[in-house]
Design an enzyme around this catalytic site. Structure first.
Site, PDB file in Angstrom:
ATOM      1  N   GLU A 101     -42.213 -11.431  22.822  1.00 55.52           N
ATOM      2  CA  GLU A 101     -43.550 -11.270  22.223  1.00 55.52           C
ATOM      3  C   GLU A 101     -43.499 -11.153  20.705  1.00 55.52           C
ATOM      4  O   GLU A 101     -44.529 -11.284  20.034  1.00 55.52           O
ATOM      5  CB  GLU A 101     -44.268 -10.069  22.841  1.00 55.52           C
ATOM      6  CG  GLU A 101     -43.838  -8.705  22.325  1.00 55.52           C
ATOM      7  CD  GLU A 101     -42.563  -8.158  22.933  1.00 55.52           C
ATOM      8  OE1 GLU A 101     -42.250  -6.974  22.686  1.00 55.52           O
ATOM      9  OE2 GLU A 101     -41.878  -8.913  23.660  1.00 55.52           O
ATOM     10  N   HIS A 140     -37.025  -9.494  22.219  1.00 50.94           N
ATOM     11  CA  HIS A 140     -38.470  -9.351  22.417  1.00 50.94           C
ATOM     12  C   HIS A 140     -39.141 -10.718  22.316  1.00 50.94           C
ATOM     13  O   HIS A 140     -39.387 -11.195  21.200  1.00 50.94           O
ATOM     14  CB  HIS A 140     -39.066  -8.422  21.363  1.00 50.94           C
ATOM     15  CG  HIS A 140     -38.721  -6.983  21.550  1.00 50.94           C
ATOM     16  ND1 HIS A 140     -39.496  -6.129  22.306  1.00 50.94           N
ATOM     17  CD2 HIS A 140     -37.690  -6.249  21.085  1.00 50.94           C
ATOM     18  CE1 HIS A 140     -38.953  -4.921  22.280  1.00 50.94           C
ATOM     19  NE2 HIS A 140     -37.860  -4.973  21.557  1.00 50.94           N
ATOM     20  N   CYS A 155     -36.154  -6.039  26.863  1.00 55.61           N
ATOM     21  CA  CYS A 155     -35.475  -5.043  26.049  1.00 55.61           C
ATOM     22  C   CYS A 155     -34.935  -3.901  26.928  1.00 55.61           C
ATOM     23  O   CYS A 155     -34.080  -4.120  27.772  1.00 55.61           O
ATOM     24  CB  CYS A 155     -36.378  -4.533  24.931  1.00 55.61           C
ATOM     25  SG  CYS A 155     -35.487  -3.629  23.637  1.00 55.61           S
TER      26      CYS A 155
END
Length: 213
Positions: free
Chosen positions: A194, A192, A82
């Protein structure tokens, strides 16, 4: 034991990213730290981030982490996520213009504001939510990840690399933009991983095993 250093400069979702890396790193240790010396001892590094480039660079410089990143980028596998991707370029147009780390030639620019015509289909800024990533070039981090997989984005600015060969993934949002970049031992994602479910975790797992040598 191999170790993964997550660079803590006070801006980023470190808890969820650290936990995700722990899940996929097998026997490797995940170390979240702002200590340049401790981070330089790690086998690979992750540069996360949420927010703006100006504040990011301010904190990196205050903690002397910008110098550590530049040194580590010469040899260690490194991943930007990011804002961590955006700050890897040379310049951001945010806040009137901010010089960044310069690991990739290019700049970061804002998505154009949507027209005020009341259209229900107009694109909003920030670009927020799920979108597809087209794999522009083959890379070890894509192993097992299908082309056009959906990933989760939250951003108002996007990278414009000078060298098209550094673009390893692109996404359409009004126009095509670079959503993943890579060169040598460095890679970065605008989205992202995750927060992107199984294939996001697969990308992180691939990074823990990536040997650019």
């Amino acid at each position: 034991m191999a170790s993964i250093g997550v660079i803590d400069y006070g801006m980023g979702n470190l808890h969820s990213l650290g936990k995700a890396l722990e899940r996929v790193s097998d026997s490797g240790r995940v170390i979240i730290s702002y200590d340049p010396n401790e981070l330089l001892k790690c086998d690979r590094l992750v540069l996360p981030g949420v927010g703006g480039v100006r504040e990011c660079m301010k904190e990196l410089q205050r903690l002397e982490l910008n110098e550590m990143v530049a040194e580590a980028a010469r040899s260690k596998p490194m991943l930007g996520v990011c804002l961590g991707m955006q700050v890897m370029l040379e310049w951001s147009d945010e806040n009137g213009g901010v010089p960044a780390l310069g690991l990739f030639p290019g700049r970061v620019t804002r998505f154009p504001d949507p027209p005020e015509d009341g259209s229900p289909n107009r694109l909003k800024v920030p670009h927020m939510g799920w979108n597809r990533v087209r794999q522009v070039q083959q890379h070890p981090l894509w192993r097992g990840v299908p082309d056009q997989t959906w990933f989760y984005f939250v951003h108002s600015y996007h990278a414009v690399p000078t060298n098209p060969a550094h673009i390893m993934g692109s996404t359409d949002y009004g126009a095509s933009f670079a959503s993943a970049i890579a060169r040598d031992n460095i890679a970065a994602f605008q989205f992202h991983p995750e927060k992107s479910q199984n294939y996001g975790m697969m990308l992180l797992a691939n990074f823990t095993q990536w040997d650019p040598a």
